[in-house]
Design an enzyme around this catalytic site. Sequence first.
Site, PDB file in Angstrom:
ATOM      1  N   HIS A 165     -53.946 -10.016  34.790  1.00 41.91           N
ATOM      2  CA  HIS A 165     -53.761 -10.925  33.660  1.00 41.91           C
ATOM      3  C   HIS A 165     -53.837 -10.190  32.326  1.00 41.91           C
ATOM      4  O   HIS A 165     -54.264 -10.740  31.323  1.00 41.91           O
ATOM      5  CB  HIS A 165     -54.751 -12.085  33.725  1.00 41.91           C
ATOM      6  CG  HIS A 165     -56.184 -11.627  33.880  1.00 41.91           C
ATOM      7  ND1 HIS A 165     -56.735 -11.299  35.107  1.00 41.91           N
ATOM      8  CD2 HIS A 165     -57.161 -11.428  32.978  1.00 41.91           C
ATOM      9  CE1 HIS A 165     -57.995 -10.930  34.937  1.00 41.91           C
ATOM     10  NE2 HIS A 165     -58.276 -10.993  33.641  1.00 41.91           N
ATOM     11  N   ASP A 167     -55.527  -7.534  31.154  1.00 39.85           N
ATOM     12  CA  ASP A 167     -56.652  -6.797  30.561  1.00 39.85           C
ATOM     13  C   ASP A 167     -57.106  -5.637  31.439  1.00 39.85           C
ATOM     14  O   ASP A 167     -58.152  -5.035  31.211  1.00 39.85           O
ATOM     15  CB  ASP A 167     -57.836  -7.730  30.247  1.00 39.85           C
ATOM     16  CG  ASP A 167     -58.409  -8.379  31.493  1.00 39.85           C
ATOM     17  OD1 ASP A 167     -57.869  -8.160  32.603  1.00 39.85           O
ATOM     18  OD2 ASP A 167     -59.410  -9.117  31.355  1.00 39.85           O
ATOM     19  N   ASP A 172     -59.044 -10.904  42.219  1.00 33.29           N
ATOM     20  CA  ASP A 172     -58.859 -10.472  43.601  1.00 33.29           C
ATOM     21  C   ASP A 172     -58.558 -11.614  44.570  1.00 33.29           C
ATOM     22  O   ASP A 172     -58.829 -11.498  45.752  1.00 33.29           O
ATOM     23  CB  ASP A 172     -60.118  -9.734  44.040  1.00 33.29           C
ATOM     24  CG  ASP A 172     -61.375 -10.553  43.802  1.00 33.29           C
ATOM     25  OD1 ASP A 172     -61.265 -11.698  43.300  1.00 33.29           O
ATOM     26  OD2 ASP A 172     -62.473 -10.066  44.120  1.00 33.29           O
ATOM     27  N   HIS A 180     -65.145 -12.749  34.880  1.00 30.92           N
ATOM     28  CA  HIS A 180     -65.743 -11.686  34.076  1.00 30.92           C
ATOM     29  C   HIS A 180     -65.649 -12.079  32.604  1.00 30.92           C
ATOM     30  O   HIS A 180     -64.942 -13.017  32.247  1.00 30.92           O
ATOM     31  CB  HIS A 180     -65.110 -10.318  34.357  1.00 30.92           C
ATOM     32  CG  HIS A 180     -63.621 -10.258  34.196  1.00 30.92           C
ATOM     33  ND1 HIS A 180     -62.780  -9.739  35.139  1.00 30.92           N
ATOM     34  CD2 HIS A 180     -62.809 -10.663  33.182  1.00 30.92           C
ATOM     35  CE1 HIS A 180     -61.527  -9.816  34.728  1.00 30.92           C
ATOM     36  NE2 HIS A 180     -61.516 -10.370  33.537  1.00 30.92           N
ATOM     37  N   HIS A 190     -63.039 -14.866  31.247  1.00 29.50           N
ATOM     38  CA  HIS A 190     -61.937 -15.093  32.192  1.00 29.50           C
ATOM     39  C   HIS A 190     -62.496 -15.584  33.513  1.00 29.50           C
ATOM     40  O   HIS A 190     -63.382 -14.950  34.086  1.00 29.50           O
ATOM     41  CB  HIS A 190     -61.149 -13.802  32.419  1.00 29.50           C
ATOM     42  CG  HIS A 190     -60.456 -13.313  31.180  1.00 29.50           C
ATOM     43  ND1 HIS A 190     -59.931 -12.046  31.067  1.00 29.50           N
ATOM     44  CD2 HIS A 190     -60.195 -13.932  30.001  1.00 29.50           C
ATOM     45  CE1 HIS A 190     -59.380 -11.906  29.863  1.00 29.50           C
ATOM     46  NE2 HIS A 190     -59.544 -13.034  29.199  1.00 29.50           N
ATOM     47  N   GLU A 214     -71.257 -16.340  32.574  1.00 27.59           N
ATOM     48  CA  GLU A 214     -70.260 -15.580  31.798  1.00 27.59           C
ATOM     49  C   GLU A 214     -70.505 -15.740  30.296  1.00 27.59           C
ATOM     50  O   GLU A 214     -70.309 -14.797  29.528  1.00 27.59           O
ATOM     51  CB  GLU A 214     -68.835 -16.006  32.168  1.00 27.59           C
ATOM     52  CG  GLU A 214     -68.468 -15.734  33.629  1.00 27.59           C
ATOM     53  CD  GLU A 214     -68.658 -14.289  34.075  1.00 27.59           C
ATOM     54  OE1 GLU A 214     -68.454 -13.373  33.256  1.00 27.59           O
ATOM     55  OE2 GLU A 214     -69.036 -14.084  35.259  1.00 27.59           O
ATOM     56  N   HIS A 217     -72.848 -13.182  29.124  1.00 31.12           N
ATOM     57  CA  HIS A 217     -72.209 -11.900  28.769  1.00 31.12           C
ATOM     58  C   HIS A 217     -71.543 -11.990  27.404  1.00 31.12           C
ATOM     59  O   HIS A 217     -71.670 -11.087  26.580  1.00 31.12           O
ATOM     60  CB  HIS A 217     -71.130 -11.523  29.789  1.00 31.12           C
ATOM     61  CG  HIS A 217     -71.664 -11.118  31.118  1.00 31.12           C
ATOM     62  ND1 HIS A 217     -72.705 -10.228  31.267  1.00 31.12           N
ATOM     63  CD2 HIS A 217     -71.286 -11.469  32.378  1.00 31.12           C
ATOM     64  CE1 HIS A 217     -72.952 -10.047  32.565  1.00 31.12           C
ATOM     65  NE2 HIS A 217     -72.104 -10.796  33.257  1.00 31.12           N
TER      66      HIS A 217
HETATM   67 CA   LIG Z   1     -61.877 -13.970  43.214  1.00 32.88          CA
HETATM   68 ZN   LIG Z   2     -72.005 -11.104  35.164  1.00 28.25          ZN
HETATM   69 ZN   LIG Z   3     -59.866 -10.635  32.521  1.00 25.21          ZN
END
Ligand SMILES: [Ca+2]
Ligand SMILES: [Zn+2]
Ligand SMILES: [Zn+2]
Length: 506
Positions: A165, A167, A172, A180, A190, A214, A217
């Site tokens: 995408h 970046d 996966d 992430h 994302h 997320e 982060h």
């Molecule tokens: Ca996945």
């Molecule tokens: Zn994390």
């Molecule tokens: Zn990403």
Amino acid sequence: MLLLSLLMVSAAAAVTETAIVDSSDDAVSYLTKYGYLQPGKPVGSGDLNRGICHFQYMAGLNQTCELDESTIAMMNKPRCGMPDIIENGPDPRRAKRYSYVRAWPTSAVTFRIDSVTSDIPRREDVEETFVRALQFWSNASSLTFTRVFGDTPANIVINFFKRAHGDGARFDGRGGVLAHAYFPLDGRVHLDEDEYWTIDGDPGTDLLWVAVHEFGHALGLGHTHVDEAVMAPVYSGYVSNLQLNDDDIAGIQALYGDGSATSGPPDEDMSPIPGSCTGIVDAVTTTRDRSTYTFEGNLVWKFERRTSQIATGFPKPINQVFPGLPDNIDAALYYPPYGKTYIFKGSQYWRTDNEVVDTGYPRDISSDWSGLPNDLDAAFIWRRNGRIYFFKGDQYYRYNGRVEGGYPRPSSVWRIPGNRIGAAVQWLNRRTYFFHPSGEYYRFNDWRFRVDRGYPKSVAPIWQGCPGNLMDLMELNAEESGVSGLAPSLLALIMSTVLAVNFVKY
Ligand SMILES: [Ca+2]
Ligand SMILES: [Zn+2]
Ligand SMILES: [Zn+2]
Ligand SMILES: *[C@@H]1O[C@H](CO)[C@@H](O)[C@H](O)[C@H]1NC(C)=O
Ligand SMILES: *[C@@H]1O[C@H](CO)[C@@H](O)[C@H](O)[C@H]1NC(C)=O
């Protein structure tokens, strides 16, 4: 949780399941992806065992250092795609800085939702979940969140993506990586649209838990090894009545304060601070009063004289303990003959007497340390000859009033894996300890010129006061109580006069 994963698998029937860790090759890719092994480097079995050991520590598993069943099971759990140990980039020493917890410069943070998942029928439910997830962080800190729309720039920008995408951090498919996010001052979040996202405990991947994680982060928090914390790297499954753990709260308050009017420095009782148990240290030094200090980022840990017990209230911000010292230092050295401690950063150095910075500092390294480069990695006095050694990159310098002839030399002669030393200290027991950017440390056998048996060990439990193997701690205490009664300065002088002649080889 087992039930949930079974349900997830059945919900996943239509989509190809992500590759699973079932061999040591898979384990190598997993450990490399999450920062436990250096990419592009052949992995020896020692490296692999160390990586496994470190992962087991982060994941709260028994540290067998073997790829046992519970470790494989843990590696197969869905998780956040962010590395646990963050050191990308060619020079681990410089790159390790990126692992530091970093805050937005304001506590008034904006967010934008650019896409939603089609798994949850009502768009409003997705949006409300994000708003609720942000509330976890705003309720626990001084943070406030304002939603913006359209093209209005925002601190945190949320998207669902599949596969590649744009970046470089490709998703996966179903399972494996769930999401992430990027630390400030980036703030992108994302989520993998190949997951089956749900709310309120419906079978699937819980959007609330992943969003809270997320956002952590995107607000500057890294992963923690406290496995009840929302900032633990492995997905815990749906939790009814989800709450932040004390570890999460301590982290967000360390970055943004607790939101009370009198909000000052972070609450000192809240420890460990997330991101502070990485085992990655900038410098370790002792001082004249025989205290030991570990530096990392803006934090310093103090260990009281003659114990390996962390002093009350530590870690603390460096500038609270050593007023005048900067954050993110490069190296530190205690020089017994003068009773002074030297702190190096960039092109400058500071001299301290215990915790008091001497007046007239910082000064330029180039004006007082003849021949020494800037941006050092580590410094220590070697007891075999009383000389000062500096490490920088994969080279080292021997210093005696000036950098001696024939230096720098390749640091490979010290045979520390990767030939990188992030920090070093001649500790109170006069043994030499090397700290590696992998989060491990080595005790060096100064006489046989090699690493002692039983090393490396994890840095965090010993040198950052993090929960861990108490046996190691006791061992360190025992070592220290065996120290000779001679004053360290006297010893160093004897060393430099008696031994310098004999041991000039290194
Ligand atoms: Ca996945
Ligand atoms: Zn994390
Ligand atoms: Zn990403
Ligand atoms: C760790 O090992 C101990 C003793 O072998 C065992 O009782 C315990 O269940 C293990 N814990 C985990 C998380 O595997
Ligand atoms: C945040 O606090 C508000 C007001 O006390 C409360 O209604 C809300 O449920 C809290 N949210 C979370 C996620 O804790």
